[in-house]
Design a protein around this motif. Structure first.
Motif: not given
Lengths: 282, 282
Positions: B186-208
């Motif tokens: 289940x893939x999430x793309x974050x980028x410079x316009x992502x509002x709460x990057x920390x919250x999104x990354x905290x969901x990740x089993x795999x961070x790239x």
């Protein structure tokens, strides 16, 4: 309890078709020839026959000539590729639509790739997928493109929002996610292997349901105030979203029918006129 | 406090290169000609000159012939496209690498698209992006492909896991997300316009992390036990992940240098040998 505002795809599609018809008439007057969409149908699947006929009728009403090519079910990949290459090379044809499905014995991807990108008004080629993904000029897949138009019409700016796409088909889920990403949404793709779909959907400011499972997305999974786009079609005009419970939580929601559905053909017609205009340099 | 296990890209890349060298030697013996990678460099950007030279050296050591084409900085798009078409048509060339960047006056996309997909061992064409996205056979972008190899080597199965890709470049973020999606994450793309990057990354089993911002991702944002792939390169061998804090939370992490970096060239060499084998039908 407040209810979500409905996103009226029927009305928006009508406006787009009317505008396309005006552009088609103008183009016909200026160049002496009407925009032309070639539709290619392999076999006699009743649903496909109906879809193609509907597209042809809508073309005619919009002042777009449709050229129909019917091939027998036993058509080979090589024969279909040959037909699509001929249409791609034919200057009288501006857009090409290959009706899906083409039959299991045919390499559908090879057929799609025989469509010239500048005539790919249905947005099915690798090139169209890539231009959508990279935010480059090109044609969009019709349903995904229609969804973005709906969002625009209701002033939903995807930038910075969390968008969750449920479904990952080549023609719907994947491209709509890429279009939302190109518009600066933070995009999550969910699918049949997603472990906790409810948790993922609850994060979404924009939900796009595009998976073909009746009422899979329920109101309790919708973040209050979210925008809900139901691109699912299931027998009996049932969407992928449980409308009755979702409408109480969403701020905007597409009905089924009358939401995303009408946008697909509208986008096809609009892109056919655009293709003609580009090819004729007007 | 436990520390994450390191994912040793140097050792894995060495194994892949050794195996590619064996396959290259076998292919040379059977066909009388070694696999050939054409490298194309426009201008004299010092970093690009260094990269290309490094790739040529690594080719030579692996028994791959490299044919180098140097073009002046003033080369036009049409000239570059012409060169790439010639190489695409040349049966003695098995793979083609156009060193990025090519200069602002050149349409880099037009240049990439002049590379025949079957020789696109760097995975830069629309066709390669689409085949990665649709899980079809084809060449992968080298760094994304290398990342998937690293995950496989450390028995990390993306299926059903939440993967968060930070960055959305055409050559790294977008394709690595598509490869993970094709492997059922289940893939999430974050980028410079992502509002709460920390919250999104905290969901990740795999961070790239693939965004090119030094130490953007901090340990506090890593879910305990997550797999952390740092594909960032910033001056001074600093990754996009704050290694010291992340290593205390992750279960597996790539060091910088020695993690993702060595995998890129290894994938390039491996795909060049594969291209040669396919073209020669052995």
């Amino acid at each position: 309890m407040t209810q979500a505002r409905l996103m009226d795809g029927t009305a928006l599609a009508r406006r787009i078709v009317e505008e396309s018809a005006k552009r088609a008439a103008d183009l016909t007057e200026r160049t002496g020839s009407a925009p032309c969409l070639a539709t290619v149908l392999v076999g006699e699947d009743p649903a496909s026959v109906t879809y193609v006929r509907m597209k042809q009728n809508r073309c005619r009403k919009a002042g777009i000539v449709s050229r129909h090519v019917e091939l027998p079910a036993a058509t080979t990949t090589a024969e279909l590729v040959g037909t699509l290459r001929e249409l791609s090379a034919d200057p009288a044809v501006n857009g090409i639509l290959l009706q899906h499905p083409v039959g299991d014995h045919i390499d559908e991807r090879a057929a799609f790739e025989a469509i010239a990108p500048e005539k790919d008004v249905d947005g099915v080629t690798f090139a169209s997928f890539a231009t959508m993904s990279f935010g480059l000029p090109g044609f969009v897949s019709c349903t995904p493109g229609g969804i973005l138009r709906l969002l625009d019409a209701y002033d939903v700016d995807p930038a910075g929002k969390r968008a969750v796409v449920v479904g990952r088909s080549a023609i719907l889920g994947k491209p709509v996610g890429m279009l939302l990403l190109a518009r600066d949404a933070t995009v999550t793709y969910c699918h049949s292997r997603t472990q906790d779909l409810s948790a993922a959907v609850r994060e979404a400011d924009i939900v796009v349901a595009a998976v073909g499972r009746p009422r899979l997305i329920r109101g309790q999974d919708i973040k209050p105030g979210a925008v809900v786009i139901d691109a699912g079609y299931n027998p009996g005009n049932i969407g992928d979203v449980d409308f009755d419970s979702a409408v109480a939580r969403a701020s905007l929601i597409t009905p089924v029918p009358g939401g995303v559905g009408p946008m697909t053909i509208a986008t096809l017609l609009e892109q056919t006129v655009t293709a003609a205009a580009r090819q004729l340099g007007v």
